[in-house]
Each structure stands twice: as structure tokens, then as C-alpha cells.
Write a protein that holds these residues in place. Structure first.
Motif, mmCIF file in Angstrom:
data_model
loop_
_atom_site.group_PDB
_atom_site.id
_atom_site.type_symbol
_atom_site.label_atom_id
_atom_site.label_comp_id
_atom_site.label_asym_id
_atom_site.label_seq_id
_atom_site.Cartn_x
_atom_site.Cartn_y
_atom_site.Cartn_z
ATOM 1 N N HIS A 173 37.858 47.639 41.134
ATOM 2 C CA HIS A 173 36.795 48.163 40.274
ATOM 3 C C HIS A 173 36.867 49.680 40.292
ATOM 4 N N ASN A 204 25.159 43.075 43.224
ATOM 5 C CA ASN A 204 26.169 43.018 42.181
ATOM 6 C C ASN A 204 25.512 42.381 40.965
ATOM 7 N N ALA A 205 25.361 43.166 39.907
ATOM 8 C CA ALA A 205 24.634 42.673 38.734
ATOM 9 C C ALA A 205 25.392 41.553 38.026
ATOM 10 N N TYR A 206 26.723 41.566 38.109
ATOM 11 C CA TYR A 206 27.525 40.549 37.417
ATOM 12 C C TYR A 206 28.473 39.889 38.410
ATOM 13 N N MET A 264 29.852 37.149 38.606
ATOM 14 C CA MET A 264 30.947 36.324 38.094
ATOM 15 C C MET A 264 32.045 37.167 37.455
ATOM 16 N N ALA A 265 31.806 38.457 37.297
ATOM 17 C CA ALA A 265 32.765 39.271 36.553
ATOM 18 C C ALA A 265 33.666 40.070 37.484
ATOM 19 N N ASP A 309 37.516 41.176 33.861
ATOM 20 C CA ASP A 309 36.602 40.460 32.955
ATOM 21 C C ASP A 309 35.707 41.456 32.215
ATOM 22 N N VAL A 310 35.253 42.468 32.936
ATOM 23 C CA VAL A 310 34.371 43.468 32.315
ATOM 24 C C VAL A 310 35.132 44.220 31.229
ATOM 25 N N LYS A 369 34.202 44.034 27.211
ATOM 26 C CA LYS A 369 33.842 45.233 26.434
ATOM 27 C C LYS A 369 34.736 45.368 25.207
ATOM 28 N N MET A 396 35.488 32.990 32.018
ATOM 29 C CA MET A 396 34.809 33.605 33.155
ATOM 30 C C MET A 396 33.956 32.562 33.856
#
Ligand code: HEM
Lengths: 215, 500
Positions: free
Chosen positions: A49, A138-140, A142-143, A147-148, A152, A191
Motif C-alpha cells: 500500500h 482498516n476502512a476497506y 477486503m481491498a 483492488d483499490v 478507481k 474482490m
């Protein structure tokens, strides 16, 4: 405690560096930032990330209140902070195999840094200096980072396509649609939940869910 | 760097794929140790027949081989000292069933449905490979005698599923498949040609001829053998380290390795239906589609990356027919995906590309990593194994047919498990999210998966979506085994392992 939240792992490593050598590291960081090609290996490792290196001078740790005892530190410190997808092993191994020279460049001036190859002394060094994460949001979950990025790209492409296709004939629409799919052909990955990164961390989570379901 | 291996000390199945030496038949036995003293004596007796890695000359080739390995609980039953036992890695201690959440053994692959034998405690794996079924059986009879002589020391476990609906066989047989004229073939039950690609490591014989496409890729685009320590404990590995999975004392680990044994059932009916249905909407022949699933054409194993459509396959076949033996080998194996980063030729989800992406995880970014295979060279495995069973009705899934898959590696977690979990059942490294590999993925009937077959970037063409992938392969059993050196076998048998 968990270093893991969904598909992401948070790693904090803090290593001592002799205060009078800090300038060398600062210089190396500057050069690396000004010459992006030095970081291309890091950028190509798509499980990351982000990764950040920060120098904390001897007197640079926060002193928040007069009641907090003053510290007298012998060393400056280098904080390495990274969020990545996958397991600790996968990450540390990818680092050593893909960009050993880069790692050595950044850590070289740190006290007792063993070099990134061979692997086990490096493993021990990182683990010894790692500060485990007590709270990790962690807001997402699964991502993964990929994936993010894909989501996008896909969203923007769809918005554009929608705006441009409204008045087209059906033949033009089909050609455009196929072009859109072609443009997005690497961004259709499903995802879903993360593969289990650590059976121990997984068991911690299961126990937590069980005890909360019981209450 | 050249390395001379102590071939008399290393078990033969590590260094050789017996299948390549005309050993068309195999039988696998699993035993339980009921008494430490007698169990060790049994191991000593079998050790006299264990096949080493010594080179065979034409007239010194045996008609049957024997190899042996132990689960963690097997080593416990043989009363290895605690300090030695504590040196084994977590995944080996847990065994395959304990790792089901990592391996994706869910639904029909759940250990609950495995052959009955896996509900027992398995301690010993014994393999017999033979040039004929008679040779296998002769060795089997010899082993039965040793079991009897152990006087209750060891028990041959029953519970393998068989051809005629038996569920209680005392062994698992495996065999190459034969063509209509009864000639042995390199085929497996889905019709693919198998047994072409296998890792090559420092110290194996005849390296120069075999390293192409099978070793590790260098910066200059050449192939070199992988470090010995990727496949043998006590030797330096690709991280310039000794494998950290080695127990103490050194002699117990040295020249040994770990083996993954997995009985994989092939759902032939589902595969054939799936291929037929999907080929109706696929722009290309049915055989091209089948080739895109695996990364190789079914008939002769031609790599799809070099024969990406029907026309280029015809061309490839012509060149192949004209090539000499070495040239043919090279055509089959010496390739990379570097000119196909987008997957337009060989889909990124194809079996052999997912499992050995060669240099393609550098994504065409020149010199991004220290070596093109930086993320791959530590994930390689040696494949040993054979098909088992017969397909009686190609429209049906049931029955008893598949592959006895055996993989050898120095670190099960870093090599086999990683590939199984991260590259077969997940795809973040390939930027394909959770899309699973077509053939082996643990596709979920309620939530069937899909993969994308990429096309030429910028061509304006839509990629091809393969939807509703059923579960094509199901696990039917297996475990993790330690394959000691012959020295270590003698130490274990003698009860003289001493980690001090
Ligand atoms: C029933 C299940 C399986 C089937 C039908 C199957 C089939 C095949 C076929 C047709 C090939 C191409 C021939 C060759 O390159 O030798 C191949 C290659 C390969 N398979 Fe499998 N396979 C199965 C299971 C597995 C499993 C479970 C693994 C490992 C986790 C695996 C690892 C490999 C590797 C490493 C290669 C060579 C790839 C290369 O180096 O290019 N296979 N398999």
C-alpha cells in the motif's frame, strides 16, 4: 493486538542510528526521492500500500506534557512504517529478493543492521525491532492495494464512458464498449475475503467473534 | 558454482523423477507405528532397500525403487528426542489436515470427505515405483514380510478408495495412462500432456541440457540451476542461507527434504461439460480454449505463449516435427512470458503461468528487481507423481481417478503452500484480485468463479470472460512427510539421534 486487518498488514519498525550519521541517511532519502528510478522496484512490488521511512532525531520524540518524564536518548531513530498485503514472510522476503540493494542503502547506517542477504539475520533484525500494532483500523478490509487501484480506474472509466456513449449509434456503442473492456481487462479481479494470512491471527478473530456473539 | 551432491546419501525420488526412467507404475503405502523399538527395527530393515540418488547406468537400473518418509507424529512414534522434534517447522507439525484453511480444502475437498485412510493417524509413507506391475508387486510382497516380521511394531493402514467402489484398499496404486494401442503416454485424465516442466537445481546431473526454462532466469535472460538448498536441507538456498526448516542435529536434516503428498480427484465429467459449453462462446477452437486453461496445448504440450492461436499452433507443430530431439525439448520448455506481460497469448490465470510465472512478476519494468524471478525463485517445487485410476465414463465425475501429486521442497510453507494459497486460490500478485486459477482453484458451486482471458492491449477487442467455473479438482487425501537422508534413516532406525 493485531498487525492484520483484512487484507492489510501494518508494520512498524524502529531502528537506532548514530545521531552524527543521520545526515547521511537524510541525503540518501533526498537522492532517492529526486531520482524515481531508484524506487521502481518498490513501486513494482504491487503488494505494498505504501512504505515510509522517517528519521526521528534524538530530541525529536514528542513530549506531550510536563508530567511526561524527559528522555535522554543516545541514538536517533529511523521509523519504517508500511502497510502491505499478505503475510509478514511474504513481504519481508519480497523486499529482500526484489530490492536488496535498496534496503541496504536505506538501513546501512543503522546500528547492527546485518544486510538483507542472507535472509535469516535480516529476518531477526526486523522482528527484533518491530513494534507490534495495538490498534489497526482498516476502512476497506477486503481491498488489497491493487483492488483499490483497479476500482478507481474502473469507476472513472465507467463515468467517462457513460458521459460519452449516450448519443451513439448501437454499432459505435458496441465498439466503444469493447474498447472499454479492453482498457479495463486487468481490472476485473473479483474482490472477496482475504486468504488467511496467519492461522494464529485468524483464531484470535474467531474467538473474538464467538465471545461477542455469546453476549 | 558447481556442487557435487552426496548421491549415495540422498533418497532417489528427490533427485530423479522416476517417471522419466520408464517407471510406469507406482504403489504408495501408509503405515502406523505401534511400538517404538520394533518400529525402528522396521525402518532399519526397509532402509536396506531404499533407493538412493546414485546415477543409473543402463544395466544397473533397478526394476523397482523404494522410498520412505515420516509425518511429524511418525517421528514422535519413533521416539526422536524432543529437542530434535522441536526443530521441525509449524506446518509439518500440523500436517495437511491442520492446514486446510491455508490450502483451501473446503466444500468437497474438506478432509471430512477424504479417503478413509486419512481419518487414521498416518506415520510412514512408503513408495514403490516399478518398471512393471510385477516388479511393484514383488517389492510390495517383500515389504509385507517386513511388516509381519515387525511383530506388531507397524501396521499397514487400509482405507484407500479403489476402482470398484472399494473404500478399504491397503495401498494406493498409480500408473501412467496408456493409449488405444496400449503404449504408455504422458497424459493425465483431462487429456493434457504432463510432466514437461520441473525445476532443476545445482548438483543434479546433466544440468546444461536440462536447465533451459526449468532453472532460474538471470538478468541477461539465461537460465541457471536453482540453489540446492531450495530442495535439500543443509545446503545453501536462494537467500544465501541454510533452510531454516532443518531440525537438529545437522546430520538428521542434511540431505533430507519435505514432501507433500496429495490425492487429487479430477472431475472429468464437469471438465468436459465445462469445456464444451465454454467453447461455444469462445472465439477459437475448443483445443485452443483447453490450452488457455493450462498454458500448454493438450496434444503435444506446446506452450500457448509461443502458439497462441490455431494458426500459430499449426506452424509450431511443423517446426516441432522438423526439429531434432534437443530442439524439440527446447521448444517445449525454453520460454518466458516477458513478451506477453498482458496475457494476450498465455492468460495470466493459466495453470502453468500462475504456478511458475517465470520473469513476468516484474511486469515488464526493466530491471525493477535484483533478478527477473526475484518473486518466483523461492516458490519452486519438484513434482513427482503419477495419475491414478481409470475414467470409465467421461461424462461423470464420480469414480476414482486423478493425480497422485507429490511435491518436494525444503520449506513447505514458503514453497508449496504459498503457491497453493496465493497463486492458485488467490491472485493479488497477478493483479487479478480473488480470481482463482481455472483448473485447480477451489471454485465454489454457490458462487462460481470467473477468469479473464486477456487480449492484445489497445486492439479494441474485448477480453474473453470464462464464467461459472466448476470445481474441477478435489482433494481426496494427503499429508506432509519428512524425507530423511539415508544416513539419517540409519540414525533414526538405530535410535541414536542425539541433538545434545
Ligand atoms: C490434478 C491436478 C493437476 C493437473 C491436472 C495438472 C496438470 C498440469 C499440466 C498439464 C501441466 C503442464 C505440463 C508441464 O509443464 O509439465 C502442469 C505443470 C505444472 N504443474 Fe500441474 N497439475 C495439477 C496439479 C498441480 C498442483 C497441485 C501443483 C502445485 C501446487 C502443480 C504444479 C505444477 C507445476 C510447478 C508445473 C510446471 C510449470 C512450469 O514450470 O512451467 N500442478 N500441470
Amino acid at each position: 493486538m493485531s498487525n492484520i486487518a483484512g487484507k492489510a498488514y501494518a508494520m512498524n519498525v524502529i531502528t537506532p542510528i548514530r545521531w552524527y550519521k543521520v545526515w547521511i541517511n537524510r541525503l540518501i532519502f533526498k537522492i532517492a526521492l529526486s531520482k524515481p528510478s531508484t524506487l521502481k522496484g518498490l513501486v513494482t512490488l504491487s503488494l505494498i500500500h505504501y512504505a515510509r521511512w522517517v528519521i526521528i532525531p534524538r530530541d525529536g520524540f514528542p513530549h506531550l506534557d510536563s508530567s511526561q518524564p524527559k528522555e535522554n536518548l543516545n541514538y536517533a531513530y529511523m521509523l519504517f512504517f508500511s502497510n502491505f498485503n499478505g503475510s509478514w514472510d511474504q513481504y519481508v522476503d519480497s523486499f529482500t529478493f526484489a530490492i536488496p540493494a535498496g534496503l541496504d542503502l536505506f538501513w546501512k547506517w543503522n546500528v547492527r543492521y546485518p544486510k538483507s542477504v542472507p535472509l535469516s539475520p535480516f529476518h531477526k533484525y526486523i522482528r527484533h525491532n518491530q513494534i507490534d500494532t495495538s490498534h489497526y483500523y482498516n476502512a476497506y478490509p477486503m481491498a488489497a492495494s491493487n483492488d483499490v487501484k483497479s476500482a478507481k480506474k474502473l469507476k472513472q472509466a465507467l463515468i467517462n464512458f457513460n458521459a460519452e456513449s449516450a448519443s451513439k449509434t448501437s454499432e459505435e456503442f458496441l465498439a466503444d464498449y469493447n474498447r472499454l473492456l479492453n482498457y479495463l481487462q486487468h481490472d476485473f479481479g473479483e474482490m472477496r475475503a482475504t486468504p488467511i494470512v496467519s492461522l494464529a491471527a485468524h483464531a484470535v478473530k474467531e474467538r473474538y467473534l464467538k465471545s461477542h456473539a455469546a453476549h | 558454482m558447481t556442487q557435487n551432491l552426496e548421491l549415495t546419501d540422498i533418497q532417489g525420488n528427490i533427485v530423479k523423477a522416476y517417471g522419466a526412467f520408464n517407471f510406469t507404475k507406482a504403489r504408495y503405502l501408509f503405515l502406523r507405528i505401534d511400538n517404538g523399538d520394533k518400529g525402528r527395527e522396521f525402518v532399519g530393515a526397509v532402509t536396506t532397500k531404499v533407493t538412493s540418488a546414485v546415477r543409473w547406468e543402463k544395466n544397473s537400473m533397478p526394476v523397482a525403487t523404494t522410498n520412505i518418509g515420516f509425518t511429524f507424529s511418525g517421528l514422535q512414534a519413533l521416539e526422536l528426542p524432543t529437542a530434535s522434534l522441536m526443530g521441525f517447522p509449524e506446518e509439518f507439525v500440523m500436517g495437511m489436515k491442520g492446514r486446510k484453511d491455508i490450502l483451501g480444502d473446503d466444500g468437497p475437498s474438506d478432509p471430512m470427505y477424504w479417503d478413509k485412510i486419512w481419518q487414521e493417524t498416518v506415520h510412514i509413507w512408503l513408495s514403490i515405483n516399478g518398471q512393471s506391475i510385477e516388479a511393484v508387486d514383488e517389492r510390495y510382497q517383500w515389504i509385507l514380510k517386513q511388516i509381519e516380521a515387525s511383530d506388531g511394531g507397524v501396521t499397514l493402514l487400509t482405507g484407500h478408495r479403489g476402482e470398484k467402489d472399494e473404500d478399504n484398499l491397503p495401498y494406493q496404486d498409480a500408473s501412467v495412462l496408456y493409449d488405444a494401442e496400449g503404449k504408455p503416454t504422458p497424459k493425465e485424465h483431462f487429456g493434457y500432456t504432463d510432466g514437461i516442466g520441473d525445476a532443476v537445481f545445482e548438483g543434479q546431473t546433466n544440468i546444461q541440457a536440462r536447465v533451459l526454462g526449468r532453472g532460474k532466469l538471470t538478468r541477461s535472460g539465461h537460465w541457471e540451476p536453482l540453489a540446492t538448498g531450495e530442495f535439500l536441507l543443509g545446503h545453501v538456498d536462494e537467500a544465501m542461507d541454510y533452510p531454516q526448516t532443518a531440525p537438529t542435529p545437522k546430520l538428521l536434516a542434511h540431505n533430507g527434504t519435505y514432501m507433500v503428498y496429495r490425492k487429487l480427484h479430477e472431475n472429468v465429467g464437469s471438465f468436459n461439460r465445462f469445456l464444451d459449453e465454454q467453447s461455444k462462446v469462445f472465439p477459437g477452437s475448443k483445443e485452443l480454449l483447453a490450452a488457455k486453461f493450462s498454458g500448454r496445448w493438450r496434444d503435444n504440450g506446446a506452450p500457448v505463449v509461443n502458439a497462441p492461436d490455431d494458426a500459430s499452433k499449426a506452424e509450431w507443430d511443423k517446426n516441432y516435427a522438423a526439429a531434432d530431439f534437443a530442439g524439440q525439448k527446447k521448444m517445449l520448455i525454453d520460454f518466458t512470458y516477458n513478451d506477453d506481460i498482458d496475457g494476450a497469448k498465455c492468460p495470466i490465470s493459466a495453470h502453468i503461468r500462475r504456478i511458475n510465472p517465470r520473469g513476468s512478476l516484474e511486469y515488464g519494468v526493466k530491471d525493477a528487481y535484483e533478478r527477473p524471478g526475484a518473486l518466483v525463485d523461492r516458490r519452486r517445487i519438484l513434482r513427482r507423481g503419477l495419475p491414478y485410476g481409470k475414467v470409465k465414463d467421461p461424462t461423470r465425475d464420480d469414480g476414482n481417478h486423478g493425480i497422485i501429486f507429490m511435491a518436494l521442497n525444503a520449506d513447505i510453507k514458503r514453497q508449496f503452500e504459498f503457491v497453493q494459497q496465493q497463486w492458485i486460490n488467490y491472485a493479488n500478485d497477478f493483479k487479478e484480485g480473488n480470481d482463482k486459477e481455472v483448473l485447480l482453484g477451489n471454485h465454489d458451486a454457490k458462487n462460481p468463479g470467473k477468469v479473464v482471458f486477456q487480449v492484445e492491449k489497445g486492439s479494441g477487442k474485448a477480453p474473453h470472460f470464462v464464467n461459472n467455473i466448476p470445481r474441477l479438482i478435489e482433494a481426496r487425501g494427503g499429508d506432509y512427510f519428512f524425507i530423511p537422508s539415508i544416513t539419517a534413516l540409519k540414525m533414526i532406525a538405530g535410535g541414536i539421534v542425539d541433538p545434545t
